[in-house]
Design a protein around this motif. Structure first.
Motif, PDB file in Angstrom:
ATOM      1  N   THR A 229      40.155  66.503  -0.107  1.00 52.84           N
ATOM      2  CA  THR A 229      40.324  67.245   0.317  1.00 52.84           C
ATOM      3  C   THR A 229      40.827  68.274   1.642  1.00 52.84           C
ATOM      4  O   THR A 229      41.690  68.817   2.219  1.00 52.84           O
ATOM      5  CB  THR A 229      39.881  68.927  -0.127  1.00 52.84           C
ATOM      6  OG1 THR A 229      38.769  68.460   0.491  1.00 52.84           O
ATOM      7  CG2 THR A 229      39.392  68.673  -1.758  1.00 52.84           C
ATOM      8  N   PRO A 241      47.266  65.160  -5.303  1.00 55.67           N
ATOM      9  CA  PRO A 241      46.038  64.350  -6.269  1.00 55.67           C
ATOM     10  C   PRO A 241      46.327  64.349  -7.947  1.00 55.67           C
ATOM     11  O   PRO A 241      45.618  64.261  -8.973  1.00 55.67           O
ATOM     12  CB  PRO A 241      45.026  66.302  -6.564  1.00 55.67           C
ATOM     13  CG  PRO A 241      46.071  67.435  -6.295  1.00 55.67           C
ATOM     14  CD  PRO A 241      47.246  66.678  -5.113  1.00 55.67           C
ATOM     15  N   GLU A 242      48.317  64.925  -7.945  1.00 58.58           N
ATOM     16  CA  GLU A 242      48.601  64.558  -9.288  1.00 58.58           C
ATOM     17  C   GLU A 242      49.809  64.161  -9.758  1.00 58.58           C
ATOM     18  O   GLU A 242      50.660  63.830  -8.446  1.00 58.58           O
ATOM     19  CB  GLU A 242      49.173  66.144  -9.892  1.00 58.58           C
ATOM     20  CG  GLU A 242      47.605  66.989  -9.809  1.00 58.58           C
ATOM     21  CD  GLU A 242      46.240  67.224 -11.466  1.00 58.58           C
ATOM     22  OE1 GLU A 242      47.076  66.172 -12.143  1.00 58.58           O
ATOM     23  OE2 GLU A 242      45.514  67.569 -11.462  1.00 58.58           O
ATOM     24  N   TYR A 256      40.626  63.240  -6.048  1.00 60.06           N
ATOM     25  CA  TYR A 256      40.949  64.408  -5.725  1.00 60.06           C
ATOM     26  C   TYR A 256      39.988  65.402  -6.589  1.00 60.06           C
ATOM     27  O   TYR A 256      39.201  66.312  -6.391  1.00 60.06           O
ATOM     28  CB  TYR A 256      42.135  64.885  -5.330  1.00 60.06           C
ATOM     29  CG  TYR A 256      42.399  66.627  -4.941  1.00 60.06           C
ATOM     30  CD1 TYR A 256      42.727  66.582  -3.155  1.00 60.06           C
ATOM     31  CD2 TYR A 256      42.159  67.456  -5.742  1.00 60.06           C
ATOM     32  CE1 TYR A 256      42.458  67.638  -3.250  1.00 60.06           C
ATOM     33  CE2 TYR A 256      42.631  68.905  -5.158  1.00 60.06           C
ATOM     34  CZ  TYR A 256      42.670  68.925  -3.496  1.00 60.06           C
ATOM     35  OH  TYR A 256      43.257  70.371  -3.074  1.00 60.06           O
ATOM     36  N   ASN A 257      40.084  65.420  -8.118  1.00 58.93           N
ATOM     37  CA  ASN A 257      39.499  66.109  -9.015  1.00 58.93           C
ATOM     38  C   ASN A 257      38.282  65.971  -9.419  1.00 58.93           C
ATOM     39  O   ASN A 257      37.441  66.410  -9.866  1.00 58.93           O
ATOM     40  CB  ASN A 257      40.975  65.900 -10.351  1.00 58.93           C
ATOM     41  CG  ASN A 257      42.196  66.597  -9.995  1.00 58.93           C
ATOM     42  OD1 ASN A 257      42.514  67.697  -9.032  1.00 58.93           O
ATOM     43  ND2 ASN A 257      42.858  66.418 -10.669  1.00 58.93           N
ATOM     44  N   LYS A 261      36.549  69.513  -9.072  1.00 56.82           N
ATOM     45  CA  LYS A 261      36.253  69.728 -10.994  1.00 56.82           C
ATOM     46  C   LYS A 261      35.521  69.017 -11.055  1.00 56.82           C
ATOM     47  O   LYS A 261      35.050  70.249 -11.401  1.00 56.82           O
ATOM     48  CB  LYS A 261      37.703  69.187 -11.547  1.00 56.82           C
ATOM     49  CG  LYS A 261      39.359  70.041 -10.861  1.00 56.82           C
ATOM     50  CD  LYS A 261      40.599  69.736 -12.445  1.00 56.82           C
ATOM     51  CE  LYS A 261      41.738  70.117 -11.753  1.00 56.82           C
ATOM     52  NZ  LYS A 261      42.806  70.183 -12.519  1.00 56.82           N
TER      53      LYS A 261
END
Length: 349
Positions: A229, A241-242, A256-257, A261
């Motif tokens: 991040t 991240p995606e 990242y996740n 998350k």
């Protein structure tokens, strides 16, 4: 069919919707692991290794060194074996190794020697004497070029600031051009600008590789001393991240996740997790929009390696990585970081 397919490939079977014919896929593992002060017991001229000498603060002796080698070899050999139990990783980036001697001793340990691991190492300028290196299985990865590209301080820093460079290893894996950039960015004790400077330089290296060969698959890995991040990773290196968000010039960051998350990471500080140990990749390794086009090497999944033996099981540090020393006490542990692995897939013709 070459030796790799005969001896080492693990085939995954994906069944397409509508009962289409099954396809077979080869799987490759790429990892990174911070070795946390893998020093030998001898003084290296010009290096600040006094803590890791028999009369140093850690009382670093042959017994402790032998145990450290055994422990690290065990953990390294375990990386990737959840999917590839007989093979493990094709490539493993390392940080915090003192010299080529410790790498000779490490690769001589039985679990690594049995797989035939070799290493790449270039002596660097770090004042503590810790370098980056790369282990590789020559049956799975062929080294074609090696360079240690220096970290260059910008105009806001002291001109004599010395830290780890960027170990850049070009080669071939799965019949495709691959470059691995192994990093250990400046510590948190330096300002964030020092790591942002590192990110700009690594981005320039990555971009130059793709300018020469757009088909080059590039992995940037290491102990970034920043989370996914942070500005160095998210903005400057543009590690997204995606998969769907990854555009030309970006990279993909599958970690990242996991931090944001799942709230977990690779090292623990004052009760909170950070995820400094990352492997990010160029867009040509990303299977965008779930197309499952694995005609070329593509990212499949990633994992933080969480073997029970890597954790403290009691006391004030329970549930955190079991490092070599804590509070001046030798724990006979592994590292204050956990290993990370990404798995790659390619269709077998």
């Amino acid at each position: 069919m070459n030796k790799f397919y005969l001896l080492f490939v693990m085939a995954l079977l994906f069944v397409a919707a509508g009962g289409q014919a099954q396809k077979k896929y080869a799987v490759y593992a790429v990892g990174f692991y911070n070795q946390e002060n893998l020093f030998d017991t001898c003084h290296d001229a010009g290096k600040n290794d006094s803590e890791f000498l028999p009369n140093g603060s850690y009382r670093w002796n042959g017994l402790k060194y032998t145990h450290k080698l055994r422990n690290m070899a065990r953990a390294l050999a375990d990386m990737g074996t959840d999917v590839l139990p007989e093979v493990g990783c094709a490539v493993i980036g390392l940080s915090e190794v003192e010299n080529s001697k410790v790498l000779d001793d490490l690769t001589a340990q039985e679990p690594l020697r049995a797989r035939g691991y070799k290493y790449v190492h270039v002596e660097g300028p770090d004042t503590r004497g810790i370098d980056c290196a790369m282990l590789y299985n020559p049956s799975l990865f062929t080294v074609k070029s090696t360079a240690l590209l220096p970290y260059i301080p910008d105009e806001t820093m002291k001109s004599d600031f010395k830290t780890r460079g960027f170990l850049t290893v070009g080669g071939e894996m799965a019949g495709e051009p691959v470059t691995v950039i192994v990093c250990h960015w400046p510590s948190r004790f330096s300002g964030s600008s020092y790591r942002e400077c590192a990110a700009r330089q690594v981005k320039a290296i990555k971009d130059s590789l793709l300018n020469v060969n757009p088909d080059m698959k590039v992995f940037v890995m290491g102990d970034m001393n920043d989370d996914p991040t942070n500005k160095s990773m998210k903005e400057i290196l543009s590690a997204q991240p995606e998969p769907e968000a990854v555009k030309d010039g970006d990279m993909y960051n599958p970690w990242y996740n996991i931090l944001v998350k799942q709230g977990t990471g690779t090292l623990s500080y004052q009760g909170s997790w950070n995820l400094f140990d990352q492997i990010v990749m160029t867009p040509n390794l990303v299977d965008k929009k779930g197309k499952r086009d694995f005609s070329t090497l593509k990212f499949w999944k990633n994992q933080i390696v969480r073997r029970d033996y890597l954790f403290n099981t009691e006391g004030r540090y329970k549930g955190t990585p079991k490092r070599t020393h804590a509070s001046g006490i030798w724990l006979d542990g592994y590292s204050d970081h956990l290993p990370v692995v990404v798995y790659l897939v390619k269709e077998r013709k």
